[in-house]
Write a protein that holds these residues in place. Structure first.
Motif, short mmCIF file in Angstrom:
data_model
loop_
_atom_site.label_atom_id
_atom_site.label_comp_id
_atom_site.label_asym_id
_atom_site.label_seq_id
_atom_site.Cartn_x
_atom_site.Cartn_y
_atom_site.Cartn_z
N ASP A 218 -31.51 16.68 4.53
CA ASP A 218 -30.64 16.05 3.53
C ASP A 218 -31.44 15.30 2.45
O ASP A 218 -31.16 15.47 1.26
CB ASP A 218 -29.61 15.13 4.18
CG ASP A 218 -28.53 15.91 4.92
OD1 ASP A 218 -28.32 17.09 4.61
OD2 ASP A 218 -27.90 15.32 5.82
N PRO A 219 -32.43 14.48 2.82
CA PRO A 219 -33.24 13.84 1.77
C PRO A 219 -33.97 14.85 0.90
O PRO A 219 -34.16 14.64 -0.30
CB PRO A 219 -34.23 12.97 2.55
CG PRO A 219 -33.59 12.72 3.86
CD PRO A 219 -32.78 13.95 4.14
N GLU B 60 -31.40 16.20 -1.59
CA GLU B 60 -31.16 15.17 -2.60
C GLU B 60 -32.31 15.11 -3.60
O GLU B 60 -32.08 15.00 -4.81
CB GLU B 60 -30.97 13.81 -1.94
CG GLU B 60 -29.68 13.69 -1.15
CD GLU B 60 -29.62 12.42 -0.34
OE1 GLU B 60 -30.39 11.48 -0.62
OE2 GLU B 60 -28.80 12.37 0.59
N LEU C 125 -40.70 13.43 4.07
CA LEU C 125 -39.25 13.38 4.08
C LEU C 125 -38.76 13.30 5.52
O LEU C 125 -39.34 13.92 6.42
CB LEU C 125 -38.66 14.61 3.40
CG LEU C 125 -39.00 14.73 1.91
CD1 LEU C 125 -38.62 16.10 1.40
CD2 LEU C 125 -38.30 13.65 1.11
#
Length: 87
Positions: free
Chosen positions: A31-32, A35, A27
């Protein structure tokens, strides 16, 4: 870091270790990761939890969001308190 008061040295250490851990999970940032966790299905969540377990040393801590749950998943973590598990 959001909601956590750390000295500059400690914040740098936490950021460095978090960045390393996120890279190990393929990653690009936090934030990813958020999500992924928010839209994850049960088999994918089980794989992600297993990957976290493999990356943590004995006694390592995983903070789970209050809206997230490990119930229904087979894992080796022990519950420390709400939203916190340890290897």
């Amino acid at each position: 870091m959001a909601g956590i008061n750390l000295s500059a040295g400690k914040e740098g250490l936490v950021r460095s270790r978090l960045t390393k851990r996120l890279r190990a999970l393929d990653l690009s940032g936090f934030d990813p990761y958020v999500e992924l966790v928010e839209r994850i299905d049960n088999p994918a969540q089980a794989r992600l939890v297993a990957r976290h377990y493999a990356l943590l040393r004995s006694g390592g801590i995983l903070f789970v969001g209050h809206s997230q749950s490990l119930s229904g998943l087979v894992h080796g973590f022990r519950y420390v308190q709400p939203a916190v598990v340890a290897r």
